[in-house]
Design a protein around this motif. Sequence first.
Motif, mmCIF file in Angstrom:
data_model
loop_
_atom_site.group_PDB
_atom_site.id
_atom_site.type_symbol
_atom_site.label_atom_id
_atom_site.label_comp_id
_atom_site.label_asym_id
_atom_site.label_seq_id
_atom_site.Cartn_x
_atom_site.Cartn_y
_atom_site.Cartn_z
ATOM 1 N N ASP A 17 0.663 -1.377 -0.022
ATOM 2 C CA ASP A 17 0.101 -0.005 -0.032
ATOM 3 C C ASP A 17 0.811 1.286 0.139
ATOM 4 O OD1 ASP A 17 -2.954 0.337 0.144
ATOM 5 O OD2 ASP A 17 -3.079 -0.486 1.839
ATOM 6 N N ALA A 20 2.585 1.792 -3.220
ATOM 7 C CA ALA A 20 1.964 2.122 -4.348
ATOM 8 C C ALA A 20 1.641 3.591 -4.147
ATOM 9 C CB ALA A 20 0.425 1.448 -4.099
ATOM 10 N N LYS A 21 1.266 4.105 -2.936
ATOM 11 C CA LYS A 21 1.204 5.607 -2.886
ATOM 12 C C LYS A 21 2.246 6.474 -3.073
ATOM 13 C CE LYS A 21 -2.640 5.018 0.518
ATOM 14 N NZ LYS A 21 -3.040 4.637 1.726
ATOM 15 N N GLN A 24 2.307 6.381 -6.819
ATOM 16 C CA GLN A 24 0.978 6.820 -7.467
ATOM 17 C C GLN A 24 0.464 5.840 -8.450
ATOM 18 O OE1 GLN A 24 -1.142 9.716 -7.018
ATOM 19 N NE2 GLN A 24 -0.099 9.420 -5.372
ATOM 20 N N VAL A 25 0.279 4.639 -8.109
ATOM 21 C CA VAL A 25 -0.346 3.440 -8.568
ATOM 22 C C VAL A 25 -1.282 2.703 -7.696
ATOM 23 C CG1 VAL A 25 1.323 2.917 -10.396
ATOM 24 C CG2 VAL A 25 1.609 1.703 -8.445
ATOM 25 N N ARG A 26 -1.962 1.941 -8.309
ATOM 26 C CA ARG A 26 -2.788 1.074 -7.259
ATOM 27 C C ARG A 26 -2.079 -0.149 -6.717
ATOM 28 N NH1 ARG A 26 -7.757 -0.932 -10.717
ATOM 29 N NH2 ARG A 26 -8.572 -1.148 -8.671
ATOM 30 N N ARG A 27 -2.462 -0.401 -5.489
ATOM 31 C CA ARG A 27 -1.829 -1.531 -4.858
ATOM 32 C C ARG A 27 -1.638 -2.811 -5.670
ATOM 33 N NH1 ARG A 27 -2.353 -6.143 -1.351
ATOM 34 N NH2 ARG A 27 -4.533 -6.137 -2.133
ATOM 35 N N GLU A 28 -2.805 -2.988 -6.402
ATOM 36 C CA GLU A 28 -2.785 -4.146 -7.275
ATOM 37 C C GLU A 28 -1.668 -4.295 -8.300
ATOM 38 O OE1 GLU A 28 -6.411 -4.222 -9.694
ATOM 39 O OE2 GLU A 28 -6.648 -6.559 -9.691
ATOM 40 N N THR A 29 -1.247 -3.086 -9.008
ATOM 41 C CA THR A 29 -0.144 -3.016 -9.730
ATOM 42 C C THR A 29 0.936 -3.497 -9.051
ATOM 43 O OG1 THR A 29 -1.375 -1.051 -10.837
ATOM 44 C CG2 THR A 29 0.896 -1.144 -11.389
ATOM 45 N N PRO A 40 6.522 -2.869 -16.000
ATOM 46 C CA PRO A 40 6.048 -1.572 -16.126
ATOM 47 C C PRO A 40 6.442 -0.634 -17.131
ATOM 48 C CG PRO A 40 7.915 -1.962 -14.513
ATOM 49 C CD PRO A 40 7.720 -3.358 -15.257
ATOM 50 N N LEU A 44 7.337 4.528 -14.559
ATOM 51 C CA LEU A 44 7.079 3.642 -13.236
ATOM 52 C C LEU A 44 8.395 3.074 -12.827
ATOM 53 C CD1 LEU A 44 5.079 2.723 -10.959
ATOM 54 C CD2 LEU A 44 4.299 1.029 -12.418
#
Lengths: 67, 132
Positions: A17, A20-21, A24-29, A40, A44
């Motif tokens: 988490d 990801a923050k 600036q991507v989603r945790r799933e990524t 990526p 990224l």
Amino acid sequence: MNNRIREYRARFNLTQDELAKKVQVRRETIVFLEKNKYNPSLQLAFDLAKVFGVKVDDLFFEEEQGQ
Amino acid sequence: MKRSYLIFTVITLVVISVIGWIFNSSGSLPAFEILQFGVIGLMIVFAAYFGFTRLRSEKRGEPAEDEMTRKEMQKTASLSYYISLYLWLVILYVKDRILLDTEVWIGTGILGMALTFGIVWVIIHVRGLRNE
């Protein structure tokens, strides 16, 4: 392509988490990246390398190199 | 956030339309209509999943969409479009052999396209997006 994201994330004591923050991507990524299910973009890859303070090729490498 | 609410608004409208459709159908539903309801139901579940994951990401302070979700969508859209062309070809071939109203064929085609999109997305999501 393989990567050491999980290894570096553990070294920096970051959760998926938090990482990801930071980039600036989603945790799933991050989950997909760690499972090698997603390659990526260059942006990224550079962002991730910047978070860990390493070069992109320290973080990402050809599969043969990791074995 | 606006787009997530838009997804739920569309889902609500679809559910209301389907309920209206069921109440307007006289007597028992034919097997073909039950199949159509099944496909619509699947699409509703699929859209709801998208809506909830977007909302969850937004609440966590993450972007609702990122490069991976956009790439997934692009690949799903291009592949399902390609498959849909063949679906319409099959429908064109079959429509002269099975007697059904034109609206039924069009509805079947649209539902088939939606189903194709859903299936392709699931396959891409499970397999991942590695450069091949």
